[in-house]
Write a protein that holds these residues in place. Structure first.
Motif, PDB file in Angstrom:
ATOM      1  N   ALA A   1       0.841  -1.195   0.000  1.00 17.56           N
ATOM      2  CA  ALA A   1       0.000   0.000   0.000  1.00 17.56           C
ATOM      3  C   ALA A   1       0.875   1.244   0.000  1.00 17.56           C
ATOM      4  CB  ALA A   1      -0.931  -0.014   1.200  1.00 17.56           C
ATOM      5  N   ASP A   2       1.518   1.494  -1.142  1.00 14.05           N
ATOM      6  CA  ASP A   2       2.344   2.685  -1.358  1.00 14.05           C
ATOM      7  C   ASP A   2       1.650   3.505  -2.444  1.00 14.05           C
ATOM      8  OD1 ASP A   2       4.037   1.229   0.271  1.00 14.05           O
ATOM      9  OD2 ASP A   2       5.564   0.875  -1.257  1.00 14.05           O
ATOM     10  N   VAL A   3       0.943   4.562  -2.057  1.00 12.39           N
ATOM     11  CA  VAL A   3       0.151   5.306  -3.029  1.00 12.39           C
ATOM     12  C   VAL A   3       0.268   6.811  -2.781  1.00 12.39           C
ATOM     13  CG1 VAL A   3      -1.504   3.428  -3.352  1.00 12.39           C
ATOM     14  CG2 VAL A   3      -1.986   5.197  -1.656  1.00 12.39           C
ATOM     15  N   LEU A   4       0.010   7.554  -3.858  1.00 15.21           N
ATOM     16  CA  LEU A   4      -0.003   9.013  -3.826  1.00 15.21           C
ATOM     17  C   LEU A   4      -1.353   9.492  -4.340  1.00 15.21           C
ATOM     18  CD1 LEU A   4       3.408   9.699  -5.649  1.00 15.21           C
ATOM     19  CD2 LEU A   4       3.050   9.328  -3.180  1.00 15.21           C
ATOM     20  N   LEU A   5      -1.843  10.586  -3.772  1.00 20.13           N
ATOM     21  CA  LEU A   5      -3.018  11.257  -4.311  1.00 20.13           C
ATOM     22  C   LEU A   5      -2.558  12.611  -4.831  1.00 20.13           C
ATOM     23  CD1 LEU A   5      -6.036  10.769  -4.672  1.00 20.13           C
ATOM     24  CD2 LEU A   5      -6.426  12.033  -2.557  1.00 20.13           C
ATOM     25  N   VAL A   6      -2.767  12.826  -6.128  1.00 15.57           N
ATOM     26  CA  VAL A   6      -2.199  13.982  -6.823  1.00 15.57           C
ATOM     27  C   VAL A   6      -3.293  14.976  -7.176  1.00 15.57           C
ATOM     28  CG1 VAL A   6      -0.759  14.701  -8.766  1.00 15.57           C
ATOM     29  CG2 VAL A   6      -0.484  12.398  -7.810  1.00 15.57           C
ATOM     30  N   ASP A   7      -3.033  16.244  -6.944  1.00 14.42           N
ATOM     31  CA  ASP A   7      -3.914  17.313  -7.392  1.00 14.42           C
ATOM     32  C   ASP A   7      -3.485  17.684  -8.806  1.00 14.42           C
ATOM     33  OD1 ASP A   7      -5.991  19.031  -7.174  1.00 14.42           O
ATOM     34  OD2 ASP A   7      -5.033  20.418  -5.777  1.00 14.42           O
ATOM     35  N   GLY A   8      -4.178  17.134  -9.770  1.00 11.83           N
ATOM     36  CA  GLY A   8      -3.776  17.247 -11.161  1.00 11.83           C
ATOM     37  C   GLY A   8      -3.646  15.863 -11.756  1.00 11.83           C
ATOM     38  N   ASN A   9      -3.573  15.793 -13.062  1.00 10.90           N
ATOM     39  CA  ASN A   9      -3.504  14.503 -13.755  1.00 10.90           C
ATOM     40  C   ASN A   9      -2.172  14.381 -14.491  1.00 10.90           C
ATOM     41  OD1 ASN A   9      -3.747  12.272 -15.440  1.00 10.90           O
ATOM     42  ND2 ASN A   9      -5.906  12.658 -15.891  1.00 10.90           N
ATOM     43  N   PRO A  10      -1.223  13.601 -13.959  1.00 15.23           N
ATOM     44  CA  PRO A  10       0.082  13.476 -14.624  1.00 15.23           C
ATOM     45  C   PRO A  10       0.004  12.844 -16.013  1.00 15.23           C
ATOM     46  CG  PRO A  10       0.175  12.664 -12.356  1.00 15.23           C
ATOM     47  CD  PRO A  10      -1.265  12.879 -12.684  1.00 15.23           C
TER      48      PRO A  10
ATOM     49  N   ASP B   1      -2.027  13.803 -18.208  1.00 13.54           N
ATOM     50  CA  ASP B   1      -2.233  14.970 -19.069  1.00 13.54           C
ATOM     51  C   ASP B   1      -1.069  15.953 -18.973  1.00 13.54           C
ATOM     52  OD1 ASP B   1      -4.714  13.982 -19.831  1.00 13.54           O
ATOM     53  OD2 ASP B   1      -5.778  15.067 -18.244  1.00 13.54           O
ATOM     54  N   ASP B   2      -0.507  16.076 -17.783  1.00 11.65           N
ATOM     55  CA  ASP B   2       0.552  17.066 -17.547  1.00 11.65           C
ATOM     56  C   ASP B   2       1.517  16.505 -16.502  1.00 11.65           C
ATOM     57  OD1 ASP B   2       2.169  19.238 -17.126  1.00 11.65           O
ATOM     58  OD2 ASP B   2       0.597  20.503 -16.216  1.00 11.65           O
ATOM     59  N   LEU B   3       2.615  15.940 -16.979  1.00 13.59           N
ATOM     60  CA  LEU B   3       3.563  15.293 -16.075  1.00 13.59           C
ATOM     61  C   LEU B   3       4.232  16.294 -15.141  1.00 13.59           C
ATOM     62  CD1 LEU B   3       4.391  12.280 -15.808  1.00 13.59           C
ATOM     63  CD2 LEU B   3       6.429  12.820 -17.161  1.00 13.59           C
ATOM     64  N   SER B   4       4.183  17.571 -15.488  1.00 11.10           N
ATOM     65  CA  SER B   4       4.876  18.575 -14.684  1.00 11.10           C
ATOM     66  C   SER B   4       4.275  18.727 -13.289  1.00 11.10           C
ATOM     67  CB  SER B   4       4.883  19.930 -15.393  1.00 11.10           C
ATOM     68  OG  SER B   4       3.588  20.507 -15.418  1.00 11.10           O
ATOM     69  N   VAL B   5       3.069  18.215 -13.063  1.00 12.14           N
ATOM     70  CA  VAL B   5       2.501  18.319 -11.708  1.00 12.14           C
ATOM     71  C   VAL B   5       3.380  17.593 -10.693  1.00 12.14           C
ATOM     72  CG1 VAL B   5       0.143  18.604 -12.549  1.00 12.14           C
ATOM     73  CG2 VAL B   5       0.968  16.312 -11.963  1.00 12.14           C
ATOM     74  N   LEU B   6       4.169  16.612 -11.162  1.00 14.72           N
ATOM     75  CA  LEU B   6       5.048  15.876 -10.250  1.00 14.72           C
ATOM     76  C   LEU B   6       6.256  16.703  -9.829  1.00 14.72           C
ATOM     77  CD1 LEU B   6       5.085  12.346 -11.937  1.00 14.72           C
ATOM     78  CD2 LEU B   6       3.613  13.161 -10.076  1.00 14.72           C
ATOM     79  N   SER B   7       6.533  17.785 -10.536  1.00 14.09           N
ATOM     80  CA  SER B   7       7.721  18.584 -10.229  1.00 14.09           C
ATOM     81  C   SER B   7       7.526  19.471  -9.005  1.00 14.09           C
ATOM     82  CB  SER B   7       8.117  19.440 -11.433  1.00 14.09           C
ATOM     83  OG  SER B   7       7.129  20.429 -11.694  1.00 14.09           O
ATOM     84  N   ASP B   8       6.288  19.577  -8.509  1.00 11.23           N
ATOM     85  CA  ASP B   8       5.993  20.413  -7.337  1.00 11.23           C
ATOM     86  C   ASP B   8       5.258  19.568  -6.297  1.00 11.23           C
ATOM     87  OD1 ASP B   8       5.493  22.370  -5.496  1.00 11.23           O
ATOM     88  OD2 ASP B   8       4.223  23.604  -6.810  1.00 11.23           O
ATOM     89  N   PRO B   9       5.975  18.647  -5.650  1.00 13.32           N
ATOM     90  CA  PRO B   9       5.297  17.737  -4.720  1.00 13.32           C
ATOM     91  C   PRO B   9       4.708  18.436  -3.507  1.00 13.32           C
ATOM     92  CG  PRO B   9       7.683  17.481  -4.576  1.00 13.32           C
ATOM     93  CD  PRO B   9       7.417  18.351  -5.755  1.00 13.32           C
ATOM     94  N   ASP B  10       5.330  19.516  -3.040  1.00 15.92           N
ATOM     95  CA  ASP B  10       4.796  20.211  -1.870  1.00 15.92           C
ATOM     96  C   ASP B  10       3.365  20.676  -2.115  1.00 15.92           C
ATOM     97  OD1 ASP B  10       7.155  19.839  -0.538  1.00 15.92           O
ATOM     98  OD2 ASP B  10       7.902  21.878  -0.839  1.00 15.92           O
ATOM     99  N   THR B  11       3.110  21.149  -3.329  1.00 12.14           N
ATOM    100  CA  THR B  11       1.784  21.674  -3.665  1.00 12.14           C
ATOM    101  C   THR B  11       0.836  20.584  -4.136  1.00 12.14           C
ATOM    102  OG1 THR B  11       2.758  23.792  -4.305  1.00 12.14           O
ATOM    103  CG2 THR B  11       0.542  23.308  -5.138  1.00 12.14           C
ATOM    104  N   ASN B  12       1.314  19.678  -4.964  1.00 14.69           N
ATOM    105  CA  ASN B  12       0.415  18.796  -5.713  1.00 14.69           C
ATOM    106  C   ASN B  12       0.240  17.407  -5.123  1.00 14.69           C
ATOM    107  OD1 ASN B  12      -0.068  20.809  -7.648  1.00 14.69           O
ATOM    108  ND2 ASN B  12       1.793  20.261  -8.766  1.00 14.69           N
TER     109      ASN B  12
END
Length: 426
Positions: A389-398, A400-411
């Motif tokens: 159970a190693d999972v992330l919940l992301v604000d944004g859809n990587p 569609d836009d992989l750059s959301v992963l570049s700002d982990p503090d926010t996303n």
């Protein structure tokens, strides 16, 4: 911020699930975590379990994915500068490394393969729950020949073979400098004794090292074969730091199963890597990922980075198994570029291909450690029943836009490793 225990029953509701294997994400799903494993991914709402406390999190339709992985880190090297290594107290080196392990987890990297450094003890205290950090597949000391990529001794120091003592980096387990078949065998077995899940040899020049131009060939074929045989006797494999065509081909002939870097390969050599089913553990280097004030090292770095795009292109053409890594080293101020480099994979692969590499793809390489795999009781890098159970919940859809992963503090809104909530900002 909240922390759950691995024994909690946790339901994450209303999330779009990328399972680590597909090209797309599902519509709204509920994900059930019981203990340290994923129990179910359901299109229907998951109900309560009478008599069992359940923690519920409303994902709000956000993107849920496996934890990120990095196939080539140096936790100790990433956390400490060159001056820290040669002048710092050992306790400071360890404390810096523990602090960086926590930061790496909070960037969303839940599993990493460490390619040089005394990280098996770090793994022990993280797995025990005493400190926060990713799962670690340790290589222990990277093994180098004298005057090789992992030789950080000063010029005036006498080599082992002439009766000298260990260099500073050898003495703290970051490197092991040896020459000759017998000492290579001992070095490999020493790292296995210390808890290595795979073995790392440095067999060619590099940008960070002091004595070796990129073109150099390091370790003889007999020395390399001895290392490969010793690793295979323990059910695992050898990975080699190498950039150039002659070095890569020598490694392939010796039975090495993972080429680390390879940025100066030519097309036929990349094709050979694919034909042999060998892994290419590569990094999407850009020149500003590392800063070398010394002109010679800066030029070596420039040459390495110049080959990145061509090698990725050939790897795709010939179906090479490619892993993602970062190899950030000796510049703690640059450690956060790990997230930027992960997002940069979208310049070379589709977003779906990149996400698979960052999750299940790297996990396949990690699992090549066989019986040395410390986390072999469940699958890594996927969102599926019975997986870790190693999972992330992301604000944004990587996707569609992989750059959301570049700002982990926010996303990154939710970070879970082994069923334990480490970050929850919903």
């Amino acid at each position: 911020m909240s922390r759950s225990t691995p024994n909690s029953r946790l339901v994450i509701r209303n999330v779009s699930v990328f399972d680590g294997l597909s090209d797309t994400a599902t519509d709204a799903r509920d994900v059930l975590i019981e203990g340290d494993r994923i129990a179910a991914v359901s299109q229907s709402p998951i109900g309560d379990a009478p008599g069992t406390d359940t923690v519920e999190i409303d994902g709000g339709g956000r993107f849920l994915m496996p934890g990120l992985t990095d196939a080539h880190v140096h936790l100790m090297g990433n956390a400490n500068s060159y001056l820290d290594f040669v002048m710092g107290a050992t306790g400071l080196l360890v404390a810096n490394t523990l602090a960086e392990a926590k930061r790496m987890l909070y960037r969303g990297f839940t599993s990493v393969r460490d390619m040089g450094g005394d990280t098996a003890p770090l793994k022990t205290v993280i797995d025990r729950g005493d400190f926060e950090g990713p799962r670690i597949f340790p290589s222990q000391a990277m093994i180098s020949q004298t005057s090789g990529h992992g030789d950080f001794a000063f010029v005036y120091e006498t080599p082992y073979a002439f009766g000298g003592g260990p260099s500073r980096t050898d003495s703290i387990g970051f490197t092991r400098t040896v020459d000759g078949v017998e000492r290579v065998l001992t070095a490999v077995r020493e790292q296995l004794r210390k808890g290595a899940s795979q073995i790392k040899l440095t067999i060619g020049g590099g940008a960070a090292s002091m004595y070796d131009p990129l073109y150099t060939l390091q370790f003889t074929p007999d020395e390399m074969r001895a290392a490969v045989n010793a690793a295979e006797d323990y059910g695992t494999y050898v990975a080699t730091h190498v950039y150039t065509v002659p070095g890569i081909r020598r490694a392939i002939e010796a039975g090495v199963r993972s080429i680390e870097h390879g940025h100066l390969a030519d097309e036929s050599t990349v094709a050979l890597i694919g034909e042999k089913g060998i892994w290419l553990s590569m990094q999407p280097f850009a020149e500003d990922d590392h800063h070398y004030p010394d002109p010679d090292r800066a030029e070596k770095n420039r040459q390495i980075c110049h080959g990145t795009e061509d090698v990725y292109s050939w790897a795709k053409k010939y179906g090479v198994k490619v892993a993602f890594g970062t190899d950030l080293l000796l510049e703690p101020q640059s450690a956060a570029r790990q997230s930027v480099m992960a997002a940069r994979m979208g310049e070379f692969y589709s977003n779906a291909e990149s996400l698979r590499m960052l999750t299940s793809g790297n996990a396949e390489l990690f699992e090549m450690a066989g019986d040395r795999n410390p986390y072999g009781a469940a699958r890594l890098g996927v969102v599926a029943p019975d997986a870790w159970a190693d999972v992330l919940l992301v604000d944004g859809n990587p996707l569609d836009d992989l750059s959301v992963l570049s700002d982990p503090d926010t996303n990154l809104k939710l970070i879970i490793k082994g069923g334990q909530i480490f970050k929850n900002t919903l």
